[in-house]
Motif scaffolding. Structure first.
Motif, PDB file in Angstrom:
ATOM      1  N   HIS A   1      -4.106   7.679  -9.536  1.00  0.00           N
ATOM      2  CA  HIS A   1      -3.650   8.519 -10.640  1.00  0.00           C
ATOM      3  C   HIS A   1      -4.446   9.807 -10.771  1.00  0.00           C
ATOM      4  O   HIS A   1      -3.863  10.896 -10.857  1.00  0.00           O
ATOM      5  N   MET A   2      -5.765   9.724 -10.803  1.00  0.00           N
ATOM      6  CA  MET A   2      -6.551  10.947 -10.897  1.00  0.00           C
ATOM      7  C   MET A   2      -6.377  11.807  -9.652  1.00  0.00           C
ATOM      8  O   MET A   2      -6.369  13.041  -9.723  1.00  0.00           O
ATOM      9  N   ALA A   3      -6.211  11.167  -8.502  1.00  0.00           N
ATOM     10  CA  ALA A   3      -5.978  11.908  -7.263  1.00  0.00           C
ATOM     11  C   ALA A   3      -4.669  12.694  -7.338  1.00  0.00           C
ATOM     12  O   ALA A   3      -4.611  13.878  -6.979  1.00  0.00           O
ATOM     13  N   GLY A   4      -3.605  12.050  -7.805  1.00  0.00           N
ATOM     14  CA  GLY A   4      -2.336  12.746  -7.956  1.00  0.00           C
ATOM     15  C   GLY A   4      -2.438  13.908  -8.928  1.00  0.00           C
ATOM     16  O   GLY A   4      -1.871  14.981  -8.700  1.00  0.00           O
ATOM     17  N   ALA A   5      -3.175  13.702 -10.021  1.00  0.00           N
ATOM     18  CA  ALA A   5      -3.347  14.767 -11.013  1.00  0.00           C
ATOM     19  C   ALA A   5      -4.171  15.923 -10.462  1.00  0.00           C
ATOM     20  O   ALA A   5      -3.905  17.088 -10.776  1.00  0.00           O
TER      21      ALA A   5
ATOM     22  N   GLN B   1       0.821  -1.210   0.000  1.00  0.00           N
ATOM     23  CA  GLN B   1       0.000   0.000   0.000  1.00  0.00           C
ATOM     24  C   GLN B   1       0.858   1.264   0.000  1.00  0.00           C
ATOM     25  O   GLN B   1       0.504   2.262  -0.642  1.00  0.00           O
ATOM     26  N   VAL B   2       1.969   1.244   0.712  1.00  0.00           N
ATOM     27  CA  VAL B   2       2.745   2.468   0.878  1.00  0.00           C
ATOM     28  C   VAL B   2       3.384   2.922  -0.425  1.00  0.00           C
ATOM     29  O   VAL B   2       3.541   4.133  -0.664  1.00  0.00           O
ATOM     30  N   VAL B   3       3.743   1.995  -1.294  1.00  0.00           N
ATOM     31  CA  VAL B   3       4.354   2.405  -2.558  1.00  0.00           C
ATOM     32  C   VAL B   3       3.319   3.024  -3.497  1.00  0.00           C
ATOM     33  O   VAL B   3       3.676   3.801  -4.389  1.00  0.00           O
ATOM     34  N   PHE B   4       2.037   2.720  -3.296  1.00  0.00           N
ATOM     35  CA  PHE B   4       0.979   3.374  -4.060  1.00  0.00           C
ATOM     36  C   PHE B   4       0.875   4.847  -3.672  1.00  0.00           C
ATOM     37  O   PHE B   4       0.632   5.710  -4.514  1.00  0.00           O
ATOM     38  N   VAL B   5       1.038   5.129  -2.386  1.00  0.00           N
ATOM     39  CA  VAL B   5       0.990   6.517  -1.911  1.00  0.00           C
ATOM     40  C   VAL B   5       2.096   7.327  -2.577  1.00  0.00           C
ATOM     41  O   VAL B   5       1.873   8.453  -3.040  1.00  0.00           O
ATOM     42  N   ALA B   6       3.279   6.760  -2.630  1.00  0.00           N
ATOM     43  CA  ALA B   6       4.406   7.450  -3.252  1.00  0.00           C
ATOM     44  C   ALA B   6       4.155   7.687  -4.737  1.00  0.00           C
ATOM     45  O   ALA B   6       4.547   8.727  -5.287  1.00  0.00           O
ATOM     46  N   THR B   7       3.491   6.754  -5.400  1.00  0.00           N
ATOM     47  CA  THR B   7       3.159   6.928  -6.813  1.00  0.00           C
ATOM     48  C   THR B   7       2.256   8.136  -7.016  1.00  0.00           C
ATOM     49  O   THR B   7       2.464   8.950  -7.921  1.00  0.00           O
ATOM     50  N   ALA B   8       1.231   8.272  -6.193  1.00  0.00           N
ATOM     51  CA  ALA B   8       0.324   9.417  -6.300  1.00  0.00           C
ATOM     52  C   ALA B   8       1.083  10.730  -6.149  1.00  0.00           C
ATOM     53  O   ALA B   8       0.841  11.698  -6.883  1.00  0.00           O
ATOM     54  N   MET B   9       2.016  10.769  -5.205  1.00  0.00           N
ATOM     55  CA  MET B   9       2.767  12.000  -4.976  1.00  0.00           C
ATOM     56  C   MET B   9       3.762  12.264  -6.098  1.00  0.00           C
ATOM     57  O   MET B   9       4.048  13.424  -6.436  1.00  0.00           O
ATOM     58  N   SER B  10       4.295  11.215  -6.708  1.00  0.00           N
ATOM     59  CA  SER B  10       5.243  11.386  -7.814  1.00  0.00           C
ATOM     60  C   SER B  10       4.602  12.096  -8.997  1.00  0.00           C
ATOM     61  O   SER B  10       5.287  12.807  -9.748  1.00  0.00           O
ATOM     62  N   ILE B  11       3.305  11.903  -9.171  1.00  0.00           N
ATOM     63  CA  ILE B  11       2.583  12.550 -10.277  1.00  0.00           C
ATOM     64  C   ILE B  11       2.646  14.067 -10.128  1.00  0.00           C
ATOM     65  O   ILE B  11       2.761  14.808 -11.114  1.00  0.00           O
TER      66      ILE B  11
ATOM     67  N   CYS C   1      -6.885  10.723 -18.337  1.00  0.00           N
ATOM     68  CA  CYS C   1      -6.959   9.303 -18.695  1.00  0.00           C
ATOM     69  C   CYS C   1      -7.358   8.444 -17.497  1.00  0.00           C
ATOM     70  O   CYS C   1      -7.930   7.362 -17.674  1.00  0.00           O
ATOM     71  N   GLY C   2      -7.082   8.906 -16.293  1.00  0.00           N
ATOM     72  CA  GLY C   2      -7.584   8.203 -15.112  1.00  0.00           C
ATOM     73  C   GLY C   2      -9.095   8.224 -15.070  1.00  0.00           C
ATOM     74  O   GLY C   2      -9.741   7.210 -14.758  1.00  0.00           O
ATOM     75  N   LEU C   3      -9.684   9.369 -15.392  1.00  0.00           N
ATOM     76  CA  LEU C   3     -11.151   9.468 -15.464  1.00  0.00           C
ATOM     77  C   LEU C   3     -11.701   8.560 -16.559  1.00  0.00           C
ATOM     78  O   LEU C   3     -12.702   7.858 -16.357  1.00  0.00           O
ATOM     79  N   LEU C   4     -11.048   8.556 -17.720  1.00  0.00           N
ATOM     80  CA  LEU C   4     -11.490   7.673 -18.801  1.00  0.00           C
ATOM     81  C   LEU C   4     -11.474   6.223 -18.352  1.00  0.00           C
ATOM     82  O   LEU C   4     -12.418   5.465 -18.630  1.00  0.00           O
TER      83      LEU C   4
END
Length: 422
Positions: free
Chosen positions: A184-188, A114-124, A346-349
């Motif tokens: 992804h959409m959250a990060g964007a 789970q924690v690496v998903f959080v980092a992905t959102a922030m990387s965006i 594209c996350g919304l799509l």
């Protein structure tokens, strides 16, 4: 015999979580290389610093409070201790589904995944605000984003909590398999809020509305970053199956890997062709973003489409991302790496395409879920960015932006041999 089966399943599913988590962690390198390749040479050290620092901050904040907000319960601050073998076996022993049923794995492996998903959102967020934001303003936002904003919307979605005590998104028919919207959409959305307050880079847009291209310094590096992300995405989507230790789950994992790859390929091809039609040339940056767009689209539901359908879904993402990047520029929303288009649009799509292959999901539920995620993340991020702006400011000085933030923020250059001595 039954006990041995559960021991084996526990080992296999835990190991699978850890391997997939490591693959997702490797995506941090992909984001770092992609962004370092798409910014100018004078801003490379700072963008790399942000990517390493945000990953460390995300891991720490999610450990301190993020995981507890998202899923409840105690966190691992005092250590995990020894596993309760009897308790684990008791939870699953005697169930009719048995070995073919639910996931059974270490809680520590779940946290790591789970924690690496959080980092992905922030990387965006990092790429969208590149080349003109203060490093410490960005890092302050990372603390709030990974410790509160992301975990709250994660609690309403994957955590199953009701939204401000009113309704649960799952009851409304919302589904997001691996995070097209949740990650992804959250990060964007967070990136968009920052970009609107930050403004465009100097020289990006002319006084008469003209759009000036600002090429990245290292396209080979950007290409390498894209391939790293493509590879890491197999862990991102594949690990979200949450189980490997039986025939049905193993087949589901294989289909998720197949569809993830197919969508990326479809997105790349579609973006390449769309770029050729619009610009008359094969645009490498659009090709790279097209592959990522296909990956984002299929992330919402990679298990139910056929491989051909996944390719078509990715293709839609590849077309949309090119059109979206062009539109963002016309709106004078300066996003150096196209992150808002790739991950947000594209996350919304991806969310809206889920009902096409998953009959248990409703379009209205997807729309409500997407709106909930966007309104919360965008609104909370806008407030957070605004507070940071009032306290320390968001943007570097015009002189520092001209000279490059490598020197002003980090005191060193990534390519010192390219700079002529005076």
């Amino acid at each position: 015999m039954e006990s041995n089966i559960f021991h084996l399943q526990y080992a296999i599913d835990t190991f699978y979580f850890l391997v997939c988590g490591a693959l997702v962690m490797w995506m941090a390198a992909g984001f770092a290389m992609l962004e370092a390749g798409l910014v100018r040479a004078k801003n490379t050290t700072e963008i790399l610093t942000k990517n390493v620092a945000l990953f460390a901050i995300a891991c720490t904040m999610y450990l301190i409070c993020g995981y507890a907000i998202m899923y409840g319960g105690n966190l691992f601050l005092s250590g995990m201790g020894e596993v309760d073998v009897a308790g684990v076996l008791g939870d699953f022993s005697g169930r009719e589904d048995g070995f073919e049923g639910g996931s059974i794995y270490s809680g520590a492996s779940d946290f790591f995944f789970q924690v690496v998903f959080v980092a992905t959102a922030m990387s965006i967020v990092s790429g969208a605000v590149a080349e003109r934001m203060k490093l410490w303003a960005f890092l302050l936002f990372a603390v709030v984003m990974t410790g509160l904003i992301y975990p709250m919307e994660g609690a309403w979605t994957w955590g199953g909590a009701s939204v401000f005590g009113m309704y649960t998104l799952s009851d409304l028919g919302f589904s997001d398999f691996a995070g097209s919207g949740i990650v992804h959409m959250a990060g964007a959305a967070a990136a968009l809020a920052g970009v609107l307050l930050l403004g465009a880079r100097k020289g990006k847009y002319g006084p008469n509305g003209e759009i000036r291209a600002i090429p990245g310094a290292n396209l080979p590096l950007a290409t390498l970053g894209t391939f790293i992300l493509w590879m890491g995405w197999f862990g991102f989507n594949g690990g979200s199956v949450l189980k490997l230790g039986d025939i049905a789950s193993a087949h589901s994992v294989a289909m998720v890997f197949l569809n993830t790859n197919a969508a990326a390929a479809g997105g790349a091809i579609a973006a390449l062709i769309t770029g050729r039609i619009l610009f008359g040339k094969a645009d490498l940056t659009m090709l790279l973003n097209g592959a990522l767009a296909g990956l984002v689209v299929i992330t919402a539901e990679p298990s139910t489409p056929s491989a051909l359908t996944a390719t078509l879904f990715g293709g839609l993402g590849g077309i949309l991302v090119v059109l979206s990047i062009v539109t963002m520029d016309k709106l004078r929303i300066d996003d150096p790496v196209g992150a808002i288009s790739v991950h947000g649009v594209c996350g919304l799509l991806g969310l809206l395409l889920v009902p096409a292959t998953n009959g248990d999901v409703s379009l209205s539920g997807q729309l409500i879920g997407a709106l909930t995620i966007f309104v919360w993340v965008f609104g909370a991020s806008l407030v957070t960015w605004g507070v940071i702006k009032a306290i320390i400011g968001l943007r570097v000085s015009e002189e520092d932006e001209y000279e490059g933030v490598d020197l002003s923020e980090c005191g060193m250059e990534a390519y010192p041999e390219f700079v002529s001595s005076k």
